[in-house]
Design a protein around this motif. Structure first.
Motif, mmCIF file in Angstrom:
data_model
loop_
_atom_site.group_PDB
_atom_site.id
_atom_site.type_symbol
_atom_site.label_atom_id
_atom_site.label_comp_id
_atom_site.label_asym_id
_atom_site.label_seq_id
_atom_site.Cartn_x
_atom_site.Cartn_y
_atom_site.Cartn_z
ATOM 1 N N GLY A 222 15.213 14.779 89.571
ATOM 2 C CA GLY A 222 15.138 14.191 90.904
ATOM 3 C C GLY A 222 14.812 12.706 90.876
ATOM 4 N N ILE A 223 13.973 12.269 89.956
ATOM 5 C CA ILE A 223 13.561 10.866 89.894
ATOM 6 C C ILE A 223 14.637 9.995 89.243
ATOM 7 C CG2 ILE A 223 11.902 9.268 88.840
ATOM 8 C CD1 ILE A 223 9.802 11.490 89.107
ATOM 9 N N PHE A 224 15.114 10.409 88.083
ATOM 10 C CA PHE A 224 16.027 9.570 87.306
ATOM 11 C C PHE A 224 17.493 9.853 87.598
ATOM 12 C CE2 PHE A 224 12.137 10.006 84.750
ATOM 13 C CZ PHE A 224 11.742 8.687 84.774
ATOM 14 N N GLY A 225 17.755 10.840 88.415
ATOM 15 C CA GLY A 225 19.127 11.137 88.818
ATOM 16 C C GLY A 225 19.857 11.980 87.799
ATOM 17 N N GLY A 226 20.691 12.797 88.297
ATOM 18 C CA GLY A 226 21.485 13.666 87.441
ATOM 19 C C GLY A 226 22.557 14.323 88.279
ATOM 20 N N GLY A 227 23.527 14.881 87.632
ATOM 21 C CA GLY A 227 24.623 15.511 88.342
ATOM 22 C C GLY A 227 24.296 16.944 88.747
ATOM 23 N N GLY A 228 25.189 17.517 89.499
ATOM 24 C CA GLY A 228 25.027 18.887 89.960
ATOM 25 C C GLY A 228 25.070 19.900 88.836
ATOM 26 N N TRP A 229 25.937 19.651 87.851
ATOM 27 C CA TRP A 229 26.022 20.563 86.712
ATOM 28 C C TRP A 229 24.749 20.522 85.879
ATOM 29 C CZ3 TRP A 229 29.248 24.301 86.936
ATOM 30 C CH2 TRP A 229 30.461 24.148 87.588
ATOM 31 N N GLN A 230 24.156 19.339 85.763
ATOM 32 C CA GLN A 230 22.889 19.235 85.044
ATOM 33 C C GLN A 230 21.802 20.060 85.722
ATOM 34 O OE1 GLN A 230 22.125 15.031 84.828
ATOM 35 N NE2 GLN A 230 22.904 14.897 82.730
ATOM 36 N N PHE A 231 21.802 20.019 87.048
ATOM 37 C CA PHE A 231 20.804 20.800 87.778
ATOM 38 C C PHE A 231 21.010 22.298 87.547
ATOM 39 C CE2 PHE A 231 19.137 22.938 91.575
ATOM 40 C CZ PHE A 231 17.808 22.537 91.479
ATOM 41 N N LEU A 232 22.249 22.730 87.531
ATOM 42 C CA LEU A 232 22.543 24.140 87.276
ATOM 43 C C LEU A 232 22.064 24.546 85.872
ATOM 44 C CD1 LEU A 232 23.865 26.774 88.227
ATOM 45 C CD2 LEU A 232 25.996 25.956 87.195
ATOM 46 N N VAL A 233 22.309 23.681 84.892
ATOM 47 C CA VAL A 233 21.842 23.955 83.526
ATOM 48 C C VAL A 233 20.313 24.010 83.493
ATOM 49 C CG1 VAL A 233 21.717 23.002 81.189
ATOM 50 C CG2 VAL A 233 23.898 23.045 82.403
ATOM 51 N N LEU A 234 19.658 23.121 84.228
ATOM 52 C CA LEU A 234 18.191 23.127 84.285
ATOM 53 C C LEU A 234 17.650 24.399 84.918
ATOM 54 C CD1 LEU A 234 17.324 19.448 85.306
ATOM 55 C CD2 LEU A 234 17.037 20.535 83.084
ATOM 56 N N VAL A 235 18.273 24.836 85.984
ATOM 57 C CA VAL A 235 17.811 26.050 86.668
ATOM 58 C C VAL A 235 17.923 27.268 85.752
ATOM 59 C CG1 VAL A 235 18.361 27.635 88.571
ATOM 60 C CG2 VAL A 235 18.234 25.190 88.991
ATOM 61 N N ILE A 236 18.910 27.273 84.890
ATOM 62 C CA ILE A 236 19.074 28.386 83.960
ATOM 63 C C ILE A 236 18.173 28.231 82.730
ATOM 64 C CG2 ILE A 236 20.713 29.499 82.388
ATOM 65 C CD1 ILE A 236 22.898 28.795 84.485
ATOM 66 N N SER A 237 18.070 27.022 82.190
ATOM 67 C CA SER A 237 17.368 26.841 80.914
ATOM 68 C C SER A 237 15.852 26.699 81.030
ATOM 69 C CB SER A 237 17.947 25.637 80.175
ATOM 70 O OG SER A 237 17.742 24.461 80.927
ATOM 71 N N MET A 238 15.333 26.206 82.128
ATOM 72 C CA MET A 238 13.884 25.995 82.218
ATOM 73 C C MET A 238 13.092 27.309 82.247
ATOM 74 S SD MET A 238 13.362 22.889 81.678
ATOM 75 C CE MET A 238 14.817 22.789 80.681
ATOM 76 N N PRO A 239 13.552 28.371 82.905
ATOM 77 C CA PRO A 239 12.828 29.647 82.754
ATOM 78 C C PRO A 239 12.853 30.171 81.318
ATOM 79 C CG PRO A 239 14.179 29.714 84.723
ATOM 80 C CD PRO A 239 14.540 28.461 83.983
ATOM 81 N N ILE A 240 13.944 29.921 80.601
ATOM 82 C CA ILE A 240 14.014 30.329 79.193
ATOM 83 C C ILE A 240 12.994 29.537 78.376
ATOM 84 C CG2 ILE A 240 15.507 30.348 77.144
ATOM 85 C CD1 ILE A 240 17.868 30.815 79.114
ATOM 86 N N LEU A 241 12.882 28.237 78.652
ATOM 87 C CA LEU A 241 11.888 27.409 77.969
ATOM 88 C C LEU A 241 10.475 27.899 78.279
ATOM 89 C CD1 LEU A 241 11.172 24.876 76.299
ATOM 90 C CD2 LEU A 241 11.159 23.602 78.462
ATOM 91 N N PHE A 242 10.226 28.254 79.535
ATOM 92 C CA PHE A 242 8.913 28.777 79.937
ATOM 93 C C PHE A 242 8.556 30.030 79.130
ATOM 94 C CE2 PHE A 242 6.840 31.941 82.745
ATOM 95 C CZ PHE A 242 5.581 31.350 82.840
ATOM 96 N N VAL A 243 9.476 30.972 79.051
ATOM 97 C CA VAL A 243 9.224 32.219 78.319
ATOM 98 C C VAL A 243 9.051 31.936 76.824
ATOM 99 C CG1 VAL A 243 10.269 34.424 77.653
ATOM 100 C CG2 VAL A 243 10.370 33.674 80.025
ATOM 101 N N ALA A 244 9.868 31.062 76.274
ATOM 102 C CA ALA A 244 9.773 30.736 74.848
ATOM 103 C C ALA A 244 8.428 30.100 74.529
ATOM 104 C CB ALA A 244 10.907 29.804 74.448
ATOM 105 N N MET A 245 7.972 29.194 75.367
ATOM 106 C CA MET A 245 6.674 28.551 75.132
ATOM 107 C C MET A 245 5.526 29.549 75.266
ATOM 108 S SD MET A 245 6.852 24.731 76.671
ATOM 109 C CE MET A 245 7.275 23.424 75.558
ATOM 110 N N LEU A 246 5.644 30.477 76.205
ATOM 111 C CA LEU A 246 4.604 31.508 76.346
ATOM 112 C C LEU A 246 4.579 32.440 75.132
ATOM 113 C CD1 LEU A 246 4.529 32.675 80.070
ATOM 114 C CD2 LEU A 246 2.811 31.387 78.798
ATOM 115 N N ILE A 247 5.742 32.786 74.615
ATOM 116 C CA ILE A 247 5.798 33.656 73.428
ATOM 117 C C ILE A 247 5.161 32.961 72.234
ATOM 118 C CG2 ILE A 247 7.384 34.667 71.730
ATOM 119 C CD1 ILE A 247 9.225 35.361 74.107
#
Length: 167
Positions: free
Chosen positions: A27-52
């Protein structure tokens, strides 16, 4: 020791805070719509991986005993977390940080898993050594002799139970 103890607490906080950072950075540095879609999918995976990874680290016997992570954990977690922060800046090197983050995350998982099993094996060896030392101590035996039971000797244990009288 202070840094290692701080990382023990920080790694759980980072598992929640760091996956949110790339969304804020987008949101701050700007990004495209596809980047946001990738973030929405990958950030929960990162959350689970870091918790594991944090759970495996906190489950190790030495970490529980010392209340501090190892220096190897500090190094690999610092590299992983720095790559996530660098990715969240969405600059020209964002792709390199993404690749570094994935590779470091995989390395962190396997290193922590290796440390977990090595630590558990060492703790089992210590426990067996303590048990063998305890078993070799002289003990009182029913026949009045002291010392451990030797091979070929028979030890009979009689358990008496009292039956209460009937009224």
């Amino acid at each position: 020791m202070i840094i290692r103890r701080a990382f023990r607490t920080w790694m759980v906080i980072a598992a929640v805070a760091l996956p949110i950072w790339p969304l804020i950075g987008w949101g701050i540095f700007g990004g495209g719509g596809w980047q946001f879609l990738v973030l929405v999918i990958s950030m929960p995976i990162l959350f689970v991986a870091m918790l594991i990874v944090a759970g495996l680290i906190r489950a190790r016997p030495t970490v529980r005993r010392e209340k501090a992570v190892s220096w190897l954990d500090v190094g690999i977690l610092t590299l992983w977390q720095a790559s996530v922060i660098g990715f969240g800046l969405f600059g020209p090197s964002s792709d390199a940080f993404a690749v570094l983050g994935v590779l470091t995350g995989l390395a962190a998982f396997w290193i922590v898993l290796w440390e977990f099993f090595t630590d558990a094996r060492n703790r089992a060896r210590e426990t067996m050594a303590e048990f063998e030392q305890m078993a070799s101590r002289p003990t009182a035996r029913p026949n009045g002799l002291n010392g451990p039971v030797r091979d070929g000797e028979e030890l009979i244990v009689v358990k008496e139970t009292r039956i209460p009288p009937k009224d």
